[in-house]
Scaffold this active site. Structure first.
Site, PDB file in Angstrom:
ATOM      1  N   GLN A 398      -3.433  -1.911 -13.945  1.00 38.26           N
ATOM      2  CA  GLN A 398      -4.637  -2.739 -13.800  1.00 38.26           C
ATOM      3  C   GLN A 398      -5.633  -2.294 -14.859  1.00 38.26           C
ATOM      4  OE1 GLN A 398      -4.116  -3.085  -8.952  1.00 38.26           O
ATOM      5  NE2 GLN A 398      -6.043  -2.304  -9.749  1.00 38.26           N
ATOM      6  N   HIS A 497      -1.783   2.649  -0.177  1.00 40.35           N
ATOM      7  CA  HIS A 497      -0.672   1.705  -0.043  1.00 40.35           C
ATOM      8  C   HIS A 497       0.470   2.318   0.764  1.00 40.35           C
ATOM      9  CE1 HIS A 497      -2.029  -0.523  -3.963  1.00 40.35           C
ATOM     10  NE2 HIS A 497      -2.753  -0.847  -2.906  1.00 40.35           N
ATOM     11  N   ASN A 540       0.733  -3.655  -5.688  1.00 37.48           N
ATOM     12  CA  ASN A 540      -0.081  -3.712  -4.464  1.00 37.48           C
ATOM     13  C   ASN A 540       0.715  -4.411  -3.359  1.00 37.48           C
ATOM     14  OD1 ASN A 540      -1.290  -4.642  -7.089  1.00 37.48           O
ATOM     15  ND2 ASN A 540      -3.013  -3.567  -6.234  1.00 37.48           N
TER      16      ASN A 540
END
Ligand code: KBG
Length: 566
Positions: A398, A497, A540
């Protein structure tokens, strides 16, 4: 199918003689995050009555709204950091056993062999094997009330489980993206987004096959709104929740500040053995227990608290019914840094090198704000670029701006110059990596205290090392490091996560549920959330967790349909 809900009082033997209220419904959903919301919305739309229990409070006017859907926060992302920090309750804090020789000898001090147990402190937690940043968000909306909304699909070969075939995955992902409103186009107008994307696209770094492209984000921009509308459980709930403007669905009740303590199972021999008969809950405001009786029980209370509720319901170490419960835990390794854009790149902007209409935008900005020293309009949206994981670069990246619980930019630095780089890679599921629970100590909410035992396997560790090197290479094309935010690996759990703790599979030896989230050995318990994802993945996980919830909800709808109900 619309059974009228009624509350009445009668003594429920399973909780002793206390007179507790009993709520009858068709499906109880525990937890109001993105997956709980998916279950609720689909079931209610199919005419099924749902009672949702959420341990946290409703803090937004619209239930489950994103805390970033707020003009003030979007004007200064730094404001968001404290919100996220406040919403991340650490799950296991090893008791501090360090000696403090300078301590006033008269004060109370810890017995190093015991330790305290308040507020998540856990004397059983070995600091070396902890997941220090593992956290739960106890609020209506769960983690969905502050998540980054990054919603990529899992890589078919490197990440995805084969519990669904590729057509099934496609169908599930398409529906999930539609429900959470994923798209990749909103930031196309942003100067910085285009700048970062083009600079990195031009830099192929010896491998032409790498793409720097807009990040898939669950966000919308409405023409009449000055800010972005970040998707969240409120988006997924849609019309079913009550808000100041609408009554909500009669089939749906959301009960915040209520803890699900455990499911009450029929332990008698016979056809109903193992069937759950009720959920024992507690109203945290009044401290009064209540019972919800339903046909199906969906636990979607987060990747750590979900197995905790199951442990409390008798699926504990003694029962050995679900040997995989809490095991095969995975959590991504994560690298992070922040750069300040280079002077060369900033100077390019007024020249509009990619012919994207920047000249007019910059001139307009300068005319309005002659004192501003940057050729970047104040309302220019943040960059949101990523590279999907690939065989050559087996990590999710990201390249964006994202205020989270860390990454505060000092007030003396203009935030328009800052780009965050976050790189994530997977940790393979291993049986010994786990969260376990104990009946001996409880957390601050009276539930079994989780204890982690987690170590990054050797091969995953090597990949993490290659990943941070790649991040530094990419960062160097954009600028220099913000002092204090130089490249580093973040401590385990920072990705938030955690997956796999009630993983889906095909047998109870190495999984807790089937691909519909149905727990082995019961007819009426379903689990939802990242905990169901069985594979180690780098991207994600929320979109994939929603896929599993879609499949699970469709199965419940089929099972409760009139022809199967009889
Ligand atoms: O940047 C986010 C990222 O998108 C995400 O999914 C994870 O949960 O948190 C990161 C911030 O630490």
């Amino acid at each position: 199918m619309n059974i009228p809900r009624h509350m009445h009082h009668h003594p429920y033997t399973a909780v002793g003689n206390e007179d507790v209220s009993v709520i009858e419904t068709e499906v109880v959903v525990i937890g109001s995050g993105p997956t709980g919301a998916t279950y609720a919305r689909k079931l209610v739309d199919a005419g099924i009555q749902v009672y949702m229990v959420e341990i946290g409070a409703q803090e937004t006017l619209i239930p489950g709204d994103h805390k970033k859907n707020n003009y003030i926060v979007q004007k200064n992302l730094n404001n968001f950091i404290n919100i996220v920090n406040g919403e991340l309750d650490e799950l296991s804090v090893p008791t501090n056993k360090q000696s403090v020789p300078s301590l006033d000898p008269s004060v109370w001090s810890i017995d190093p062999h015991q330790g305290t147990i308040a507020n998540g402190q856990n004397p059983f937690q070995d600091a070396y094997y902890n997941i220090p940043s593992a956290a739960a968000s106890r609020t209506v909306g769960g983690m969905g009330s502050h998540w980054t909304c990054c919603t990529p699909r899992q890589h078919p070969k490197l990440e995805r489980s084969n519990l669904f075939n590729s057509e099934e995955w496609d169908r599930l992902y398409t529906e999930a993206e539609e429900r959470i409103k994923t798209n990749s186009t909103i930031f196309e107008d942003s100067i910085r987004h285009q700048l970062v994307k083009h600079v990195l696209q031009d830099y192929t770094y010896g491998h032409g096959e790498r793409e720097f492209i807009p990040m898939p984000l669950a966000v919308q921009k409405f023409p009449d709104q000055t800010y972005l509308e970040w998707s969240c459980p409120a988006t997924v709930f849609g019309h079913i929740t009550r808000t100041p403007d609408r009554p909500g669905s009669k089939l749906f009740t959301l009960r915040p500040q209520a803890r699900c303590t455990r499911l009450i199972r029929n332990k008698m021999e016979g056809p109903n053995s193992g069937v759950v008969e009720a959920a024992l809950c507690k109203d945290l405001k009044t401290n009064k227990p209540f019972i919800v009786r339903a046909k199906k029980y969906v636990i979607a209370a987060g990747a750590v608290l979900t197995p905790g509720i199951m442990f409390n319901s008798g699926w504990d170490d003694n029962s050995n019914e679900l040997p995989a419960l809490g095991r095969y835990l995975t959590e991504q390794t994560m690298a992070f840094c922040q750069v300040i854009l280079s002077r060369d790149l900033v100077d390019k902007i007024p020249k509009d090198p990619y012919n994207l209409g920047w000249k007019e935008k910059v001139e307009r900005h300068m005319a309005r704000h002659p004192k501003d020293v940057l050729p970047i309009p104040f309302n220019d949206m943040d960059p949101q670029v990523y590279t999907p994981l690939s065989e050559n670069y087996p990590w999710h990246t990201q390249i964006h701006r994202d205020a989270f619980s860390y990454g505060q930019v000092p007030a003396t630095v203009d935030q328009r110059l800052i780009v965050d780089l976050r790189w994530f890679t997977w940790v393979s599921p291993e049986k010994k990596n786990c969260v376990s629970f104990s009946h001996e100590i409880t957390d601050q909410f009276g539930m079994p205290q989780p204890t982690f035992n987690f170590q990054v396997p050797r091969e995953d560790a090597r990949r993490a090392h290659d990943m941070i090197e790649d991040m530094c290479n990419v960062a160097s094309k954009l600028g220099g490091y913000l002092p204090g935010a130089e490249p580093k690996m973040l401590q385990p759990g920072s990705a938030i996560h955690i997956s796999g703790t009630t993983r889906a599979g095909t047998s109870k030896e190495d999984s807790v549920c089937d691909r519909y989230g149905r727990v082995w050995g019961t007819d009426n318990v379903v689990v939802g959330g990242c905990n169901v994802i069985p594979t180690g993945a780098a991207c994600n996980p929320t979109l994939t967790a929603i896929c599993f919830a879609i499949a699970g909800a469709d199965k419940i709808i089929e099972e409760l349909s009139p022809k199967n109900k009889a």
